[in-house]
Design an enzyme around this catalytic site. Structure first.
Site, PDB file in Angstrom:
ATOM      1  N   ASP A  71       0.853  -1.191   0.000  1.00  0.00           N
ATOM      2  CA  ASP A  71       0.000   0.000   0.000  1.00  0.00           C
ATOM      3  C   ASP A  71       0.892   1.246   0.000  1.00  0.00           C
ATOM      4  O   ASP A  71       1.946   1.235   0.646  1.00  0.00           O
ATOM      5  CB  ASP A  71      -0.860  -0.038   1.275  1.00  0.00           C
ATOM      6  CG  ASP A  71      -2.077   0.852   1.204  1.00  0.00           C
ATOM      7  OD1 ASP A  71      -2.755   0.845   0.172  1.00  0.00           O
ATOM      8  OD2 ASP A  71      -2.361   1.541   2.200  1.00  0.00           O
ATOM      9  N   TYR A 101       2.434   4.915   0.934  1.00  0.00           N
ATOM     10  CA  TYR A 101       2.487   5.722   2.159  1.00  0.00           C
ATOM     11  C   TYR A 101       1.337   6.722   2.142  1.00  0.00           C
ATOM     12  O   TYR A 101       0.966   7.254   1.095  1.00  0.00           O
ATOM     13  CB  TYR A 101       3.816   6.463   2.250  1.00  0.00           C
ATOM     14  CG  TYR A 101       5.025   5.557   2.400  1.00  0.00           C
ATOM     15  CD1 TYR A 101       5.167   4.730   3.509  1.00  0.00           C
ATOM     16  CD2 TYR A 101       6.025   5.539   1.435  1.00  0.00           C
ATOM     17  CE1 TYR A 101       6.280   3.902   3.649  1.00  0.00           C
ATOM     18  CE2 TYR A 101       7.140   4.712   1.565  1.00  0.00           C
ATOM     19  CZ  TYR A 101       7.262   3.899   2.675  1.00  0.00           C
ATOM     20  OH  TYR A 101       8.354   3.083   2.814  1.00  0.00           O
ATOM     21  N   HIS A 102       0.771   6.992   3.325  1.00  0.00           N
ATOM     22  CA  HIS A 102      -0.435   7.824   3.387  1.00  0.00           C
ATOM     23  C   HIS A 102      -0.201   9.202   4.008  1.00  0.00           C
ATOM     24  O   HIS A 102      -1.154   9.906   4.352  1.00  0.00           O
ATOM     25  CB  HIS A 102      -1.540   7.089   4.165  1.00  0.00           C
ATOM     26  CG  HIS A 102      -1.090   6.563   5.500  1.00  0.00           C
ATOM     27  ND1 HIS A 102      -1.074   7.341   6.629  1.00  0.00           N
ATOM     28  CD2 HIS A 102      -0.636   5.338   5.862  1.00  0.00           C
ATOM     29  CE1 HIS A 102      -0.629   6.618   7.650  1.00  0.00           C
ATOM     30  NE2 HIS A 102      -0.359   5.397   7.205  1.00  0.00           N
ATOM     31  N   PHE A 115       8.017   1.441  -1.171  1.00  0.00           N
ATOM     32  CA  PHE A 115       9.078   1.674  -0.184  1.00  0.00           C
ATOM     33  C   PHE A 115       9.770   3.022  -0.350  1.00  0.00           C
ATOM     34  O   PHE A 115      10.569   3.427   0.494  1.00  0.00           O
ATOM     35  CB  PHE A 115      10.141   0.560  -0.207  1.00  0.00           C
ATOM     36  CG  PHE A 115       9.626  -0.777   0.257  1.00  0.00           C
ATOM     37  CD1 PHE A 115       9.363  -1.018   1.603  1.00  0.00           C
ATOM     38  CD2 PHE A 115       9.385  -1.795  -0.656  1.00  0.00           C
ATOM     39  CE1 PHE A 115       8.882  -2.252   2.023  1.00  0.00           C
ATOM     40  CE2 PHE A 115       8.893  -3.034  -0.233  1.00  0.00           C
ATOM     41  CZ  PHE A 115       8.643  -3.264   1.110  1.00  0.00           C
ATOM     42  N   SER A 134      10.643   1.126   7.472  1.00  0.00           N
ATOM     43  CA  SER A 134      10.922  -0.074   6.664  1.00  0.00           C
ATOM     44  C   SER A 134      12.095   0.168   5.726  1.00  0.00           C
ATOM     45  O   SER A 134      12.954  -0.710   5.542  1.00  0.00           O
ATOM     46  CB  SER A 134       9.684  -0.475   5.851  1.00  0.00           C
ATOM     47  OG  SER A 134       8.655  -0.942   6.694  1.00  0.00           O
ATOM     48  N   ASN A 150       3.652  -1.562  -5.850  1.00  0.00           N
ATOM     49  CA  ASN A 150       2.669  -1.808  -4.797  1.00  0.00           C
ATOM     50  C   ASN A 150       1.485  -2.578  -5.367  1.00  0.00           C
ATOM     51  O   ASN A 150       1.122  -2.396  -6.539  1.00  0.00           O
ATOM     52  CB  ASN A 150       2.165  -0.492  -4.199  1.00  0.00           C
ATOM     53  CG  ASN A 150       3.050   0.017  -3.076  1.00  0.00           C
ATOM     54  OD1 ASN A 150       3.509  -0.750  -2.227  1.00  0.00           O
ATOM     55  ND2 ASN A 150       3.289   1.322  -3.063  1.00  0.00           N
ATOM     56  N   HIS A 187       9.135  -9.323   6.116  1.00  0.00           N
ATOM     57  CA  HIS A 187       8.997  -7.923   5.702  1.00  0.00           C
ATOM     58  C   HIS A 187       9.974  -7.058   6.506  1.00  0.00           C
ATOM     59  O   HIS A 187      10.245  -7.347   7.683  1.00  0.00           O
ATOM     60  CB  HIS A 187       7.548  -7.469   5.950  1.00  0.00           C
ATOM     61  CG  HIS A 187       7.197  -6.185   5.280  1.00  0.00           C
ATOM     62  ND1 HIS A 187       7.499  -4.946   5.826  1.00  0.00           N
ATOM     63  CD2 HIS A 187       6.555  -5.932   4.109  1.00  0.00           C
ATOM     64  CE1 HIS A 187       7.064  -3.992   5.013  1.00  0.00           C
ATOM     65  NE2 HIS A 187       6.501  -4.563   3.969  1.00  0.00           N
TER      66      HIS A 187
END
Length: 315
Positions: A156, A158-159, A169, A180, A215, A279
């Site tokens: 997903d 980044y928000h 990433f 991460s 993603n 992960h």
């Protein structure tokens, strides 16, 4: 009395009428003048006009149309493809690379993608969505589809503000690297000789060398992770992975975490290389990501296949 008798004669009981009119094979039938007709055999029977009409209708309904000629079939197929292309052209996303668009054009005319386009238009009218429209397909603009060598699958975007820019990433400069990615840099420092933290989180340098940073879901509402989950992006990115799996050879897929590993379960492992581990999130990084040496292993596989290795330091 005579007139009454004549009237009553018209009201013969139904059962008697049926007996007089029945005409079974070999039975006698009474004629109107009281004489008996000769019995009819099976061969003497005739279809009534009603039966003939029904028979004609059945013949018309079962009549087979003549087969289409090769020219007609070709024209039908050509018209069908043209119609699908017209539909797809209305749904072609902003900012998608030309060679990627050509190979993925069939997806844009499918009902799931049409619904996805409508959903995104509604979302952008009422909410803040990341990344902005011109960056959603950034991953298709930095490398031709047939030049992909390595695939890293994320989940997903980044928000947060100014983070997501179409590469998993990765974040735009000068936004600091998220946790991460910081863990990825730590592993790189121990795995790749001479690697140093670049001081930012922009992985564009990898993408230009053929590292697809993809993603599973390509958009998200601000501050609401997974808010665009199950809206159609997963089906589209599955189609991307399927195309790469089918049309290229010797790719290295780096699948980190259960989600990426499930998405990559369709990969032909006789045709491509798959590296799996935990992960790099702080919650799971110590379960196998640190010490996995995926970056150096990837380069070893590329060199063995006669391909140029990735310069992981070129950021």
């Amino acid at each position: 009395m005579i007139g009454q008798k004549r009237i009553n004669s018209y009201f013969t009981p139904v059962s008697k009428k049926r007996a007089l009119n029945e005409n079974s094979d070999g039975e006698e039938k009474t004629t109107g003048n009281g004489q008996q007709s000769e019995p009819k055999t099976l061969g003497e029977k005739q279809f009534t006009p009603v039966k003939k009409a029904k028979c004609g209708e059945e013949e018309r309904s079962t009549r087979v149309s003549p087969p289409l000629s090769p020219e007609q079939l070709e024209r039908i197929e050509r018209n069908k493809k043209a119609a699908l292309l017209r539909l797809a052209s209305r749904n072609v996303p902003e900012g998608i690379g030309e060679n990627w668009k050509k190979e993925l054009m069939g997806e844009f005319s499918k009902s799931y993608f049409t619904k996805l386009v409508g959903f995104l238009a509604m979302e952008r009218r009422h909410c803040t969505i990341y990344p902005p429209p011109h960056q959603v397909f950034n991953w298709t603009c930095l490398c031709d589809i047939r030049d992909v060598k390595v695939v890293i699958l994320g989940q997903d975007p980044y928000h947060g503000p100014k983070q997501a820019h179409g590469l998993c990433f990765s974040v735009q400069k000068p936004v600091p690297a998220p946790p991460s990615l910081e863990n990825m840099y730590r592993e790189l420092a121990s795995d790749i000789e001479g690697f140093e933290h670049p001081g930012h989180g922009d992985l564009t340098g990898w993408a230009k060398q053929g590292v697809l940073l993809l993603n599973a879901v390509l958009t998200v509402r601000a501050h609401q992770p997974n808010s665009h989950k199950d809206r159609g992006w997963e089906e589209f990115t599955d189609a991307v992975v399927a195309w790469l799996n089918k049309n290229l050879d010797g790719l290295v897929f780096m699948l980190w975490g259960a989600y990426a590993q499930k998405k990559g379960s369709c990969i032909d492992r006789k045709r491509h290389h798959v590296l799996q581990t935990a992960h790099p999130s702080p919650l799971s990084v110590h379960r196998g990501f640190f010490g996995s040496k995926h970056f150096s292993k990837t380069n070893e596989l590329l060199v063995k296949a006669g391909k140029k290795p990735i310069d992981w330091k070129a950021l």
